[in-house]
Write a protein that holds these residues in place. Structure first.
Motif, PDB file in Angstrom:
ATOM      1  N   CYS A 130       0.844  -1.195   0.000  1.00 19.06           N
ATOM      2  CA  CYS A 130       0.000   0.000   0.000  1.00 19.06           C
ATOM      3  C   CYS A 130       0.881   1.247   0.000  1.00 19.06           C
ATOM      4  O   CYS A 130       1.861   1.332   0.730  1.00 19.06           O
ATOM      5  CB  CYS A 130      -0.911  -0.011   1.224  1.00 19.06           C
ATOM      6  SG  CYS A 130      -2.053   1.381   1.249  1.00 19.06           S
ATOM      7  N   CYS A 145      -0.335   5.513   2.948  1.00 17.46           N
ATOM      8  CA  CYS A 145       0.157   6.187   4.147  1.00 17.46           C
ATOM      9  C   CYS A 145       1.549   5.669   4.502  1.00 17.46           C
ATOM     10  O   CYS A 145       2.008   4.670   3.943  1.00 17.46           O
ATOM     11  CB  CYS A 145      -0.847   6.060   5.290  1.00 17.46           C
ATOM     12  SG  CYS A 145      -0.610   4.705   6.440  1.00 17.46           S
ATOM     13  N   CYS A 196       2.097  -0.745   4.268  1.00 17.73           N
ATOM     14  CA  CYS A 196       1.821  -2.147   4.613  1.00 17.73           C
ATOM     15  C   CYS A 196       2.075  -3.055   3.403  1.00 17.73           C
ATOM     16  O   CYS A 196       1.689  -2.725   2.279  1.00 17.73           O
ATOM     17  CB  CYS A 196       0.361  -2.308   5.019  1.00 17.73           C
ATOM     18  SG  CYS A 196      -0.108  -1.399   6.493  1.00 17.73           S
TER      19      CYS A 196
HETATM   20  S1  SF4 Z   1      -2.475   1.467   7.322  1.00 18.28           S
HETATM   21 FE1  SF4 Z   1      -1.468   0.245   5.696  1.00 18.28          FE
HETATM   22  S2  SF4 Z   1      -3.179  -0.427   4.377  1.00 18.28           S
HETATM   23 FE2  SF4 Z   1      -3.966   1.253   5.642  1.00 18.28          FE
HETATM   24  S3  SF4 Z   1      -3.656   3.116   4.410  1.00 18.28           S
HETATM   25 FE3  SF4 Z   1      -1.815   2.878   5.684  1.00 18.28          FE
HETATM   26  S4  SF4 Z   1      -0.364   1.724   4.428  1.00 18.28           S
HETATM   27 FE4  SF4 Z   1      -2.393   1.492   3.504  1.00 18.28          FE
END
Ligand code: SF4
Length: 389
Positions: free
Chosen positions: A68, A71, A75
């Motif tokens: 991902c 953010c 992950c």
């Molecule tokens: S917590 Fe993990 S899955 Fe959720 S938005 Fe952030 S990087 Fe993406």
């Protein structure tokens, strides 16, 4: 947890207009079993059918894994697993959001409640949320919806055009993405903000600022203002109390400044954890030097909740100290929050010190700003005071 009653779509939208306080569609109880099947439609407990949407920011990895890119957690997720926020799922190497058009809260709030003090004061904002968050603040006021998966929280199918229609019907010039963490329902927010702008409705985000630069820049093309919760000014607090980190949030603030986005900052002052004079001085100095003197900063009162029930509410004198430190650091607009009737709720002209907006709680008692200026001395007051025509 008590099982919440099922509500119809009509009841949900109607309650969103009339209920006092944000409407949640209930607390978590049982898990739905159907949602992990690849490509399946998700059936919520409260009756809607929820279609997974492909996520906008992720990389495909080997062995049907994905990373991902929304953010800073980045992950890495195996097939049929979810990221930390619990609302995004890998299905056969394609990454999906499970919360597009899946609202768990809808309400019309005063814009002051977000809080925005320099953005269309005295106007209502349709406020919407889905389940989920990408951090876990031990003092979260909305943990009943932020800290659970979508199938654990009652939700209702509301499309972007439904939300825009709701704004038009309630005469709200703004849609606010709020209550939980809008970053995790990015695609829903993005599509709604784009649809809203076409109808002359503005969009504001209330966020922890824990987002990567590329999605932030893309989102800002369709936003009108942002409120960032700056939880503290130490990595230790972010790690121990929020399971997050400070640096990406500061980077978000700098990016917002570069983009010319209107933004305000809120700092919830938690006794003994982020209330030292030294930390507040460092924070306010950084804000003034890196972001400029006209960024409003709100020092908000903590009340015991969720996992921090052993600390008292923030003493008002601590909030007053924070406000004084901000003013001494050169910030023009420092506020005391969650203390209705306090003189620190009002806006004062940086030029002549005249009170230009008087507030009591979320109510505007007086607003003498005209064409973005103090009527007494003509000094510009930073903010968004009128809708662009
Ligand atoms: S917590 Fe993990 S899955 Fe959720 S938005 Fe952030 S990087 Fe993406």
């Amino acid at each position: 947890m008590k099982r919440s009653k099922t509500v119809s779509r009509r009841e949900f939208v109607k309650a969103g207009i009339t209920a006092a306080g944000a409407l949640y569609l209930g607390c978590p109880d049982v898990l739905a079993a159907s949602e992990s099947a690849a490509g399946a439609v998700i059936t919520g407990k409260s009756g809607g059918e929820f279609t997974p949407y492909e996520a906008m920011f992720y990389k495909k990895l080997e062995d049907a894994r994905v990373e991902c890119q929304l953010c800073p957690r980045e992950c890495k997720i195996a097939d049929l697993e979810r990221g930390y926020c619990g609302v995004r799922e890998n299905r056969g190497g394609t990454y999906y959001t499970l919360v597009h058009s899946r609202a768990c809260a809808l309400h019309v709030d005063p814009i002051e409640k977000k809080p925005f003090f320099h953005y269309l004061p005295g106007t209502p904002a349709v406020s919407v949320a889905t389940a989920g968050c990408n951090v876990e603040c031990k003092f979260c006021q909305n943990w009943q919806i932020s800290q659970f998966r979508p199938e654990q929280v009652n939700s209702m199918k509301l499309t972007p055009s439904d939300i825009v229609e709701h704004a038009k019907r309630s005469h709200s010039p703004t849609i606010a993405y709020t209550y939980t963490e809008p970053v995790v329902f990015y695609e829903f927010m993005y599509d709604t903000a784009r649809a809203a702008r076409q109808e002359g409705i503005t969009s504001v985000v209330v966020s922890n600022g824990y987002i990567k630069e590329e999605p932030l820049v893309e989102l800002c093309k369709h936003l009108d203002a942002v409120k960032i919760d700056l939880k503290a000014f130490t990595e230790e607090f972010y790690k121990d109390t929020c399971s997050g980190s400070l640096k990406p949030v500061l980077e978000t603030l700098v990016t917002l400044k570069k983009l010319g986005m209107w933004f305000e900052i809120v700092v919830l002052i938690v006794p003994t954890l982020n209330d030292s004079e030294k930390e507040l001085k460092e924070m306010c100095t950084w804000v003034c030097e890196e972001l400029g003197p006209d960024v409003p900063i709100h020092f908000s009162r903590f009340h015991p909740t969720y996992k921090i029930t052993n600390l008292p509410p923030t003493p008002v004198r601590t909030l007053e100290m924070a406000r004084r430190i901000a003013q001494e650091a050169g910030l023009n607009f420092a506020y005391v929050g969650n203390v209705p009737g306090h003189e620190g709720e009002h806006t004062y002209c940086p030029g002549c010190k005249e009170m230009v907006i008087k507030r009591v709680g979320y109510t505007i008692v007086k607003n003498t700003i005209l064409n973005g200026k103090c009527q007494n001395c003509e000094h510009p007051i930073a903010g968004v005071w009128d809708l662009k025509v």
